[in-house]
Design an enzyme around this catalytic site. Structure first.
Site, mmCIF file in Angstrom:
data_model
loop_
_atom_site.group_PDB
_atom_site.id
_atom_site.type_symbol
_atom_site.label_atom_id
_atom_site.label_comp_id
_atom_site.label_asym_id
_atom_site.label_seq_id
_atom_site.Cartn_x
_atom_site.Cartn_y
_atom_site.Cartn_z
ATOM 1 N N GLY A 1 -0.078 -5.437 0.303
ATOM 2 C CA GLY A 1 -1.120 -5.476 -0.707
ATOM 3 C C GLY A 1 -0.681 -6.152 -1.990
ATOM 4 N N GLU B 1 -1.150 -9.742 -1.338
ATOM 5 C CA GLU B 1 -2.594 -9.997 -1.318
ATOM 6 C C GLU B 1 -3.177 -10.012 -2.732
ATOM 7 O OE1 GLU B 1 -4.310 -8.226 2.783
ATOM 8 O OE2 GLU B 1 -3.070 -6.823 1.635
ATOM 9 N N GLU C 1 2.648 -6.170 7.348
ATOM 10 C CA GLU C 1 1.810 -5.174 8.026
ATOM 11 C C GLU C 1 2.049 -5.124 9.534
ATOM 12 O OE1 GLU C 1 -0.381 -6.316 4.233
ATOM 13 O OE2 GLU C 1 0.758 -7.366 5.790
ATOM 14 N N ALA D 1 0.830 -1.205 0.000
ATOM 15 C CA ALA D 1 0.000 0.000 0.000
ATOM 16 C C ALA D 1 0.861 1.250 0.000
ATOM 17 C CB ALA D 1 -0.914 -0.007 1.221
#
Length: 255
Positions: free
Chosen positions: A106, A109, A129, A61
């Site tokens: 991300g 993911e 994270e 992110a």
């Protein structure tokens, strides 16, 4: 645009293009959702490659963008974040992630949303994270555990450590490791092979597997049975069975 779509040989390539690290900011997330929905609608796209380019898949992110968000802002945003990734995961066509360089947070993911992952020998994947005092928020706690099992998923999520390509292959996080220069070529070849297959049967196979993983076996078997019987109403089934009887297995040319 931070994400682009190119189509060749029935294969749509979702190309992340936000240098230098393809950080997944809000605009990129929203564009991913838009393209996933477009691909779902388009009959000329029969398989998909998700690619970040030759150097990096996606490093996660946009932390600077997230740093200024408070609890209320993230409550308002978090569902849209998950919806963007879920839209990719629910494309009813075969999807392969071509992973080069970093696929972190991300980025990891997003790779988890694919049906198959081809990684470069220099790839590094992970969910860091926890090092920010957070947990994965775009599906990582759910899709990673389903893919590699809860123990291995907790190891990666609890520690935030990065996994090199060979370990990722060993634990099932990726499905193939190839030289970095060959990642996109091999991913596109995989997708092109399936793009020539029976589109509705491939959709049925994907939805049956995915739905079965989210429910009990009896419900999963019902989903499978309904799709299996339903495919007997399709032209692809007629083509496939006729070709098998007349020419032998594996020679059908689907529309």
């Amino acid at each position: 645009m931070t994400v682009n779509l190119e189509v060749t040989e029935g294969v749509g390539t979702i190309r992340l293009d936000r240098p230098p690290m393809n950080a997944l900011d809000i605009a990129t997330q929203d564009r991913l959702r838009e393209l996933a929905e477009e691909i779902t609608r388009r009959d000329d796209i029969r398989a998909v490659v998700v690619w970040g380019g030759e150097k990096v898949f996606a490093a996660g992110a946009d932390i600077k963008e997230m740093q200024v968000m408070d609890h209320a802002a993230m409550v308002a945003r978090s569902k849209a974040l998950q919806d963007a990734f879920t839209a990719v995961a629910r494309i009813p066509k075969p999807v392969v992630a071509a992973v080069t360089g970093y696929a972190l947070g991300g980025g990891c993911e997003l790779a988890l949303c694919a049906d198959f992952r081809i990684a470069a020998d220099n790839a590094k994947l992970g969910q860091p994270e926890i090092l920010l005092g957070l947990i994965p928020g775009a599906g990582g706690t759910q899709r990673l555990a389903r893919l590699v099992g809860p123990s291995k998923a907790k190891d990666l999520i609890f520690t935030g450590r990065q996994v090199k390509a060979e370990e990722a292959l060993a634990i099932g996080l990726v499905d193939r490791v190839v030289p970095a220069a060959e990642v996109y070529e091999q991913a596109h070849a995989w997708a092109a092979r399936l793009a020539a297959g029976p589109a509705l049967a491939l959709r049925a196979a994907k939805e049956s597997v995915d739905a079965g993983l989210e429910t009990d076996i009896d419900t999963g078997l019902t989903v499978e049975r309904n799709w299996f019987a339903g495919l007997f109403a399709t032209e692809d089934r007629e083509i496939g069975m006729r070709s098998f009887v007349e020419e032998g297995p594996g020679k059908a040319k689907f529309l």
